[in-house]
Motif scaffolding. Structure first.
Motif, PDB file in Angstrom:
ATOM      1  N   TRP A 197       3.437   3.148  -6.493  1.00  0.00           N
ATOM      2  CA  TRP A 197       2.691   3.725  -7.373  1.00  0.00           C
ATOM      3  C   TRP A 197       3.267   4.020  -8.962  1.00  0.00           C
ATOM      4  N   THR A 198       4.635   4.426  -8.926  1.00  0.00           N
ATOM      5  CA  THR A 198       5.405   4.724 -10.068  1.00  0.00           C
ATOM      6  C   THR A 198       6.511   3.443 -10.461  1.00  0.00           C
TER       7      THR A 198
ATOM      8  N   PRO B 163       2.724   4.555  -1.403  1.00  0.00           N
ATOM      9  CA  PRO B 163       2.703   5.285  -2.388  1.00  0.00           C
ATOM     10  C   PRO B 163       4.093   5.065  -3.440  1.00  0.00           C
TER      11      PRO B 163
ATOM     12  N   ASP C 198       0.836  -1.126  -0.061  1.00  0.00           N
ATOM     13  CA  ASP C 198      -0.025  -0.129  -0.006  1.00  0.00           C
ATOM     14  C   ASP C 198       0.848   1.254  -0.091  1.00  0.00           C
TER      15      ASP C 198
END
Length: 441
Positions: free
Chosen positions: A267-268, A264, A262
Motif C-alpha cells: 500500500w505504501t 498490505p 493484496d
C-alpha cells in the motif's frame, strides 16, 4: 562509404544508446516529489538500498537530487571491481556505502549485502522513506538463500539455469523462491515506511516483478511455477537435493508463498521504471538519423537463441532495402544454450552467427551486437562488430568460425578478426542492442 566507416558509425550509434540510459541522465528527468506525492525532505530520514550494475552513479545522482538537507544513509551493491572503473565526471555517492558482490554467480559478499539491505529496510519507521535503486544484476548481488539451502547450493542452481538457456523470467522465478529478499520481500521488510523503487529494466517486457527478481513488487509466480521451470529445463534431478526439498515443501504449502498484490505491505510502495531497452533503441535511432541513415526498422523485445537472431539479422541486412544508407535496430535479450566448452557471450554469438550468414556477401554491411552493460558473458568484451569479410579473416587466422560457433567459442574467433567490441563497464544495463548498417542497394 567503406566498411570501416560503417563500423565507426555503428559504434557511434551503440554508444549513443548506452549514454541515453545512464542513471544520472534518467534520474534528472524524474520528479521525486511527484512520484511520492510529497517532497522528499518532509520525511524524517531517507534510507537507500540498491543492487545492480548501475548502482554507483545511481546512488551518486540520487544524493545530488536529495541535496544536503535530507538525512541520507544506506548501501548499494555492485559487481566486484566495478567501483574502480567509474570514470571521472560520473557521480559517486559520499553518504551511501558501496558494497561489492559476485555476478552472475552469487558470492558470500552478495549474501552480506542482502542481509544489510533487509536490516536497513527493517529499521525504517512510518515517517521514513526507503529508496531502492534497482538495476540489472540485482538478483545475484542480493543473494540471501532461505534456511536449509546453502549459498553453494544456490550457486550451483544458478549455474545450471544459466547454462541451460532458461529465459531470465524463468531463472528469476526460481531465484525468487530461493530468497529471503526477492519476490516482494524487501517491501515486507520496509513496511510501514514509504518505499520508492527506481528501476532500470534489463528484461524484455520491463516487468518489475522480473527485474532483479522483483524485490519491491508483488510476485505473480509460485513455488509450483519455480518447480515447473526446473522440470521444463530437465534440471529437477540435477539441482542440489536441498533445493528440490525446499521447492517441494513450498509447493505443498509448508512454506509461505511470496507476497501477492493484496498484501498490505504494498500500500505504501511506488515502483517506477525510469529506463528501458526502448529508451536505448530510441536514442540509437535518433543518432542513426543524425549520421544520415534512414531507419528502416526497429524491433524491440527480441528473445530466443543468440545464433538464431544473428542469422535473422544477417538475412535482413543482406535483403532488399530502399537504397541509400540504411539502419535497422534490434533490442532485447537472447539466450545461449551452452553445449560446447568455449568462451564468449550472447552478443558475441549473435555477431559470429551473422558473420557466417554474411560470409562473402557483396553488400556493404556491418552488424554490431552489444550488451549495454559493456560485459558480454565471462569476457572483457561487450559484443562483436562484423562485416561480410569477418569469417574470412577468422579463417586466415587459422580458426574455423563454424566450429567455434558450435563450441560456444565466439570470443577467440572474433578476437582473431579484430571484431570484438570493448567498452569496459558502462555502469548501466538495459539488455542488448543490435545495430545493422548498409549502404547501397
Amino acid at each position: 562509404m567503406d566498411r570501416d566507416a560503417l563500423a565507426l558509425d555503428a559504434r557511434r550509434i551503440f554508444d549513443a544508446a548506452v549514454r541515453a540510459v545512464q542513471a544520472p541522465a534518467l534520474l534528472h528527468q524524474v520528479d521525486l516529489g511527484d512520484l511520492l506525492g510529497r517532497p522528499a525532505d518532509t520525511f524524517d530520514r531517507v534510507l537507500v538500498v540498491g543492487a545492480g550494475k548501475a548502482s554507483v552513479p545511481f546512488a551518486g545522482a540520487l544524493e545530488a537530487c536529495l541535496g544536503e538537507v535530507v538525512p541520507v544513509e544506506g548501501a548499494v551493491a555492485v559487481p566486484a571491481g566495478v567501483p574502480d572503473t567509474v570514470p571521472d565526471g560520473m557521480p559517486r555517492p559520499t553518504r551511501i556505502r558501496v558494497l561489492e558482490g559476485g555476478h552472475p554467480v552469487p558470492t558470500a559478499a552478495g549474501t552480506q549485502a542482502a542481509t544489510d539491505a533487509l536490516a536497513l529496510a527493517r529499521s525504517a519507521g512510518p515517517d521514513d522513506l526507503v529508496v531502492a535503486l534497482i538495476s540489472g544484476g540485482g538478483s545475484a548481488l542480493w543473494t540471501l538463500p532461505p534456511d536449509g539451502v546453502s549459498l553453494d547450493d544456490l550457486r550451483a542452481t544458478t549455474h545450471l539455469l544459466l547454462a541451460s538457456g532458461v529465459p531470465i523470467e524463468g531463472v528469476n522465478t526460481v531465484r525468487k523462491h530461493l530468497s529471503r529478499l526477492s519476490g516482494g520481500r524487501l517491501a515486507l521488510a520496509a513496511a510501514p515506511a514509504t518505499l520508492l523503487a527506481l528501476v532500470l529494466s534489463d528484461v524484455v517486457g520491463d516487468d518489475p516483478a522480473v527485474i532483479a527478481s522483483g524485490p519491491t513488487v508483488p510476485d505473480p509466480t509460485s513455488f509450483a511455477d519455480a518447480t515447473a521451470v526446473l522440470n521444463a529445463a530437465g534440471l529437477t534431478d540435477h539441482v542440489p537435493p536441498s533445493v528440490r526439498a525446499y521447492l517441494s515443501a513450498g509447493s505443498a504449502g509448508a512454506i509461505p508463498e511470496t507476497p501477492g498484490p493484496d498484501h498490505p505491505a504494498f500500500w505504501t510502495v511506488t515502483t517506477a521504471v525510469i529506463g528501458t531497452n526502448g529508451t536505448a533503441l530510441s536514442a540509437a535511432a535518433a543518432e542513426a538519423v543524425r549520421l544520415g541513415y534512414a531507419v528502416e526498422g526497429v524491433e524491440a523485445g527480441v528473445e530466443g537463441e543468440a545464433r538464431d537472431l544473428g542469422r535473422r539479422v544477417a538475412e535482413a541486412m543482406a535483403g532488399p532495402t530502399t537504397g541509400g544508407s540504411v539502419c535497422r535496430l534490434w533490442g532485447g535479450e537472447t539466450t545461449v544454450t551452452v553445449t560446447g566448452g568455449g568462451r564468449g557471450g550472447r552478443n558475441q554469438e549473435v555477431a559470429l552467427a551473422a558473420a557466417l550468414a554474411l560470409d562473402t556477401a557483396e553488400a556493404d554491411v556491418v552488424v554490431l551486437s552489444g550488451g549495454t552493460d559493456g560485459i558480454d558473458g565471462p569476457t572483457d568484451a561487450a559484443g562483436g562488430s562484423i562485416s561480410p569479410a569477418t569469417a574470412a579473416r577468422i579463417r586466415d587466422a587459422g580458426l574455423d568460425p563454424a566450429a567455434r560457433l558450435a563450441d560456444n567459442d565466439a570470443y577467440p574467433a572474433l578476437a582473431a578478426a579484430d571484431a570484438l567490441v570493448r567498452t569496459g563497464p558502462t555502469h548501466t544495463n538495459v539488455a542488448d542492442v543490435v545495430v545493422g548498417l548498409r549502404v547501397g542497394s
